[in-house]
Motif scaffolding. Sequence first.
Motif, mmCIF file in Angstrom:
data_model
loop_
_atom_site.group_PDB
_atom_site.id
_atom_site.type_symbol
_atom_site.label_atom_id
_atom_site.label_comp_id
_atom_site.label_asym_id
_atom_site.label_seq_id
_atom_site.Cartn_x
_atom_site.Cartn_y
_atom_site.Cartn_z
ATOM 1 N N PHE A 226 20.878 61.655 54.333
ATOM 2 C CA PHE A 226 21.556 62.121 55.549
ATOM 3 C C PHE A 226 22.569 63.213 55.216
ATOM 4 O O PHE A 226 22.655 64.237 55.904
ATOM 5 C CB PHE A 226 22.253 60.954 56.242
ATOM 6 N N ILE A 227 23.339 62.999 54.163
ATOM 7 C CA ILE A 227 24.340 63.997 53.769
ATOM 8 C C ILE A 227 23.667 65.306 53.386
ATOM 9 O O ILE A 227 24.100 66.397 53.789
ATOM 10 C CB ILE A 227 25.200 63.465 52.602
ATOM 11 N N ALA A 228 22.572 65.215 52.634
ATOM 12 C CA ALA A 228 21.854 66.426 52.213
ATOM 13 C C ALA A 228 21.275 67.167 53.406
ATOM 14 O O ALA A 228 21.363 68.404 53.487
ATOM 15 C CB ALA A 228 20.749 66.056 51.229
ATOM 16 N N GLU A 229 20.694 66.435 54.348
ATOM 17 C CA GLU A 229 20.099 67.062 55.531
ATOM 18 C C GLU A 229 21.163 67.679 56.437
ATOM 19 O O GLU A 229 20.963 68.735 57.030
ATOM 20 C CB GLU A 229 19.285 66.030 56.305
ATOM 21 N N THR A 230 22.303 67.006 56.534
ATOM 22 C CA THR A 230 23.408 67.526 57.357
ATOM 23 C C THR A 230 24.019 68.766 56.719
ATOM 24 O O THR A 230 24.428 69.700 57.417
ATOM 25 C CB THR A 230 24.485 66.439 57.536
ATOM 26 N N ASN A 231 24.080 68.767 55.406
ATOM 27 C CA ASN A 231 24.573 69.908 54.628
ATOM 28 C C ASN A 231 25.930 70.422 55.143
ATOM 29 O O ASN A 231 26.062 71.585 55.537
ATOM 30 C CB ASN A 231 23.548 71.048 54.627
ATOM 31 N N PRO A 232 26.953 69.593 55.111
ATOM 32 C CA PRO A 232 28.269 70.035 55.606
ATOM 33 C C PRO A 232 28.912 71.052 54.675
ATOM 34 O O PRO A 232 28.639 71.085 53.468
ATOM 35 C CB PRO A 232 29.072 68.731 55.607
ATOM 36 N N GLU A 233 29.751 71.879 55.260
ATOM 37 C CA GLU A 233 30.500 72.844 54.447
ATOM 38 C C GLU A 233 31.728 72.204 53.810
ATOM 39 O O GLU A 233 32.232 72.695 52.806
ATOM 40 C CB GLU A 233 30.873 74.047 55.311
ATOM 41 N N TRP A 234 32.196 71.113 54.425
ATOM 42 C CA TRP A 234 33.295 70.329 53.867
ATOM 43 C C TRP A 234 32.968 68.849 54.009
ATOM 44 O O TRP A 234 32.367 68.440 55.001
ATOM 45 C CB TRP A 234 34.613 70.606 54.602
#
Length: 310
Positions: A226-234
Amino acid sequence: MTFTKSLSVLGLALPLALAPLAQAFAADVSVETARGEATVAAKPKTVAVFDMAAMDTLDALGVTPAGRPDKTYLKRLSHLQSATPVGTLFEPDLEALAGLNPDLIIVGGRSSTKYDEVAQVAPTIDMTIGTDIVNESRARLKAYGEIFGLQDKAKALDAALETKLEKVQADAKGQGDALVVMTNGPKISAFGPGSRFGWIHQAIGMAPAAKDLSVAPHGDAISFEFIAETNPEWIFVVDRGQAIGADEQKASDTLDNPLVAQTSAAKEGHIVYLNASDAYIAGGGYQAMMEMLTEVDKAFEASSVKTSAN
């Protein structure tokens, strides 16, 4: 105002002493609480506190409680260990509380469910801070200033918080979106606007990297995928295990993962580990709020310097 205090201990009704005569003739003040407007005697002398956010804000004002939870959790509040333990954040010790004979009891958050029990001992206010953490923190600061006759100091602290907010908001512009996560050992959950950690979005103005996240107290359980797919900048991180002193895997170890490493946040060094006790235990406390805003702003400043250098 005179209050008759009584407590049922071991099945016996034990009458307690009335408030001191000076307290009886003290002026009353009306303040906003989590349960609406409440009237209490001004400048209480003996105060028992069952909430770390309240302890943190009172400490900023220079108010020392006579009664406290068994643990203070925050290093900066270690000097309050001399206060009398009157239970935990979840469960009051009614006998110890009765022995203290407080003029005022403050509950909030985890202890708010015990309001009715402790209110049998002394006048009680519920100062729970909800999800609008910054505004509610400021409201509590104002209320404490009125209760303890420290209005000028409360105003000065609030002005400092406003200045800090304006600085962080200005530095947050152009920084991109954010994902707020909490680790509990190997488990990860995410929090969005309207949640207990939503101030990153609401008060600072950072767009959420993930949409439609739950506002439930424990957030949404998520995976590394989920974190990888969301790819947040922070990514802003709260380590629950560290906050409560549990022998759990550290957040930095949990997030040391190839999928997390692929995100823009990881590549740019934009993973910020907030002070766990401030975020999880004392959220909404004045000093906790100032410290977390400082942490976030330092990260933004470092990012801006790095960008300028490139």
